[in-house]
Design a protein around this motif. Sequence first.
Motif, PDB file in Angstrom:
ATOM      1  N   PRO A 164       0.838  -1.216   0.000  1.00 28.36           N
ATOM      2  CA  PRO A 164       0.000   0.000   0.000  1.00 28.36           C
ATOM      3  C   PRO A 164       0.862   1.252   0.000  1.00 28.36           C
ATOM      4  O   PRO A 164       1.957   1.280   0.573  1.00 28.36           O
ATOM      5  CB  PRO A 164      -0.793  -0.122   1.310  1.00 28.36           C
ATOM      6  N   VAL A 165       0.342   2.314  -0.639  1.00 24.30           N
ATOM      7  CA  VAL A 165       1.113   3.530  -0.842  1.00 24.30           C
ATOM      8  C   VAL A 165       1.617   4.139   0.463  1.00 24.30           C
ATOM      9  O   VAL A 165       2.718   4.706   0.510  1.00 24.30           O
ATOM     10  CB  VAL A 165       0.261   4.554  -1.635  1.00 24.30           C
ATOM     11  N   LYS A 166       0.854   4.011   1.537  1.00 22.22           N
ATOM     12  CA  LYS A 166       1.235   4.634   2.802  1.00 22.22           C
ATOM     13  C   LYS A 166       2.370   3.899   3.510  1.00 22.22           C
ATOM     14  O   LYS A 166       2.863   4.371   4.540  1.00 22.22           O
ATOM     15  CB  LYS A 166       0.028   4.726   3.734  1.00 22.22           C
ATOM     16  N   ARG A 167       2.797   2.754   2.973  1.00 14.85           N
ATOM     17  CA  ARG A 167       3.855   1.973   3.630  1.00 14.85           C
ATOM     18  C   ARG A 167       5.043   1.727   2.700  1.00 14.85           C
ATOM     19  O   ARG A 167       5.822   0.814   2.919  1.00 14.85           O
ATOM     20  CB  ARG A 167       3.286   0.643   4.137  1.00 14.85           C
ATOM     21  N   TRP A 168       5.167   2.555   1.643  1.00 17.64           N
ATOM     22  CA  TRP A 168       6.275   2.364   0.703  1.00 17.64           C
ATOM     23  C   TRP A 168       7.630   2.525   1.373  1.00 17.64           C
ATOM     24  O   TRP A 168       8.568   1.776   1.107  1.00 17.64           O
ATOM     25  CB  TRP A 168       6.150   3.363  -0.444  1.00 17.64           C
ATOM     26  N   GLY A 169       7.762   3.520   2.230  1.00 17.50           N
ATOM     27  CA  GLY A 169       9.040   3.727   2.908  1.00 17.50           C
ATOM     28  C   GLY A 169       9.423   2.528   3.751  1.00 17.50           C
ATOM     29  O   GLY A 169      10.570   2.063   3.739  1.00 17.50           O
ATOM     30  N   GLU A 170       8.469   2.019   4.496  1.00 18.88           N
ATOM     31  CA  GLU A 170       8.714   0.836   5.322  1.00 18.88           C
ATOM     32  C   GLU A 170       9.086  -0.364   4.459  1.00 18.88           C
ATOM     33  O   GLU A 170      10.009  -1.126   4.787  1.00 18.88           O
ATOM     34  CB  GLU A 170       7.447   0.529   6.132  1.00 18.88           C
ATOM     35  N   ALA A 171       8.360  -0.525   3.329  1.00 20.90           N
ATOM     36  CA  ALA A 171       8.626  -1.662   2.440  1.00 20.90           C
ATOM     37  C   ALA A 171      10.015  -1.584   1.826  1.00 20.90           C
ATOM     38  O   ALA A 171      10.739  -2.584   1.756  1.00 20.90           O
ATOM     39  CB  ALA A 171       7.567  -1.708   1.334  1.00 20.90           C
ATOM     40  N   MET A 172      10.403  -0.388   1.375  1.00 17.39           N
ATOM     41  CA  MET A 172      11.740  -0.218   0.809  1.00 17.39           C
ATOM     42  C   MET A 172      12.805  -0.469   1.875  1.00 17.39           C
ATOM     43  O   MET A 172      13.894  -0.967   1.579  1.00 17.39           O
ATOM     44  CB  MET A 172      11.893   1.181   0.211  1.00 17.39           C
ATOM     45  N   GLY A 173      12.476  -0.116   3.118  1.00 22.24           N
ATOM     46  CA  GLY A 173      13.406  -0.386   4.214  1.00 22.24           C
ATOM     47  C   GLY A 173      13.598  -1.873   4.449  1.00 22.24           C
ATOM     48  O   GLY A 173      14.717  -2.349   4.655  1.00 22.24           O
ATOM     49  N   ILE A 174      12.500  -2.622   4.399  1.00 18.19           N
ATOM     50  CA  ILE A 174      12.583  -4.072   4.605  1.00 18.19           C
ATOM     51  C   ILE A 174      13.347  -4.730   3.461  1.00 18.19           C
ATOM     52  O   ILE A 174      14.215  -5.589   3.676  1.00 18.19           O
ATOM     53  CB  ILE A 174      11.175  -4.676   4.728  1.00 18.19           C
ATOM     54  N   HIS A 175      13.018  -4.321   2.221  1.00 15.35           N
ATOM     55  CA  HIS A 175      13.753  -4.882   1.086  1.00 15.35           C
ATOM     56  C   HIS A 175      15.232  -4.535   1.179  1.00 15.35           C
ATOM     57  O   HIS A 175      16.103  -5.373   0.946  1.00 15.35           O
ATOM     58  CB  HIS A 175      13.185  -4.359  -0.236  1.00 15.35           C
ATOM     59  N   GLY A 176      15.511  -3.276   1.521  1.00 16.13           N
ATOM     60  CA  GLY A 176      16.901  -2.865   1.671  1.00 16.13           C
ATOM     61  C   GLY A 176      17.620  -3.621   2.766  1.00 16.13           C
ATOM     62  O   GLY A 176      18.833  -3.834   2.709  1.00 16.13           O
ATOM     63  N   LEU A 177      16.864  -4.048   3.774  1.00 22.23           N
ATOM     64  CA  LEU A 177      17.427  -4.837   4.867  1.00 22.23           C
ATOM     65  C   LEU A 177      18.070  -6.112   4.332  1.00 22.23           C
ATOM     66  O   LEU A 177      19.198  -6.459   4.681  1.00 22.23           O
ATOM     67  CB  LEU A 177      16.312  -5.166   5.862  1.00 22.23           C
ATOM     68  N   PHE A 178      17.370  -6.789   3.447  1.00 15.49           N
ATOM     69  CA  PHE A 178      17.879  -8.042   2.900  1.00 15.49           C
ATOM     70  C   PHE A 178      18.983  -7.798   1.873  1.00 15.49           C
ATOM     71  O   PHE A 178      19.977  -8.531   1.847  1.00 15.49           O
ATOM     72  CB  PHE A 178      16.729  -8.843   2.278  1.00 15.49           C
ATOM     73  N   PHE A 179      18.791  -6.787   1.016  1.00 14.11           N
ATOM     74  CA  PHE A 179      19.832  -6.468   0.042  1.00 14.11           C
ATOM     75  C   PHE A 179      21.125  -6.088   0.755  1.00 14.11           C
ATOM     76  O   PHE A 179      22.213  -6.513   0.363  1.00 14.11           O
ATOM     77  CB  PHE A 179      19.353  -5.317  -0.859  1.00 14.11           C
TER      78      PHE A 179
END
Length: 377
Positions: A111-126
């Motif tokens: 959801p659009v309101k959680r893009w920052g959080e999602a990018m943070g989680i993805h970045g966590l693994f990368f």
Amino acid sequence: MSSFLFSASFNMLIPELPSYLTSLGGAEYKGLIIALFTLTAGISRPFSGKLTDTIGRVPVMAIGSLVCFFCGFLYPVLTTVAGFLLLRLFHGFSTGFKPTATAAYVADLIPVKRWGEAMGIHGLFFSTGMAIGPAIGSWITSHFSINVLFYCSSVFALLSIAILMNMKETLRDKQRFHPSHLKINRKDIIDTRALPAAIITFLSYISYGAILTVVSDWSLHLGVTNKGLFYMVFTIASLLIRFLAGKVSDRHGRIIVLKVSLSLLIMALLAIGFAKSAVGLLAASSLYGVSTGMLSPTVSAWTVDLGHPEQRGKAMATMYIALEAGIGLGALLAGWLFIHDLKMIPITLYICAGITSLALIYMQINFPKNKQTRQSY
């Protein structure tokens, strides 16, 4: 998990490549190790962005991992300086494709309101791949050989592809591939809506290209025997902040988080240049990790905010073109200033701190208040 394995695949090579190129007789070309890699990554971004928005996210991700898989087997074969540099040029296609499609895939799911959080989680693994990869790479090389390291890189890439095979495509209007999809015009290259994020990315990632080029020699000079340790420390630090930074940017806006992260990045670059011991260098690397851990997911989410929903691939490609250009320019700058003279490494880092200051000034002039940046369609 696919991004984690992909990240580890090419990052495990980075600490060992400068000395490997030196052993081949190409010490004067150290700056090209990263510069050539980022050149093809940048060139391929418009193509990967268009393909991501036409044939789908998953196929484009697979192309990036396949390049890493094949390159791992080719490094032991191409053992001349020219062959090595040609392979680095080809290897860059991997990061030109996979991160662009992955970012669009994540934005589709969340959801659009959680893009920052999602990018943070993805970045966590990368970033975990970035942390583990170099340390594993140095360990494999010291206990086995550089060729075993290359083969291990291929194995990680193959596992990354295996995970992609079970992922559901998120592009609704997926098309069959046609050669016409590779025709690029000016409108396909840059998403002008994403230019503010691209400018910040370009100016801030020049320092990363420089660090990739000089930090192995700087670490050894200061007594850090494992050349992958610097990468591990700064990446672990970035892991601890990424998730929180993404959530803060969702709640309080991207602008304030970007300004804070750029300020910390400037301080970190100065601290790395001023370091006089292994402890000082690793402490500075942790600050560098915090700054990049805040910056990366926030600027990715900001790019999605600014771009059009139906052109997320192009928006992300625009940001990544700027990223590759910044890294490549930083690597060339560091390679030009530093070849064998260690005294030039701090000066290189101070120059990078000055360039990063330009990004902070740009933000302050153009975004003086933490106003909403998300577009509405």
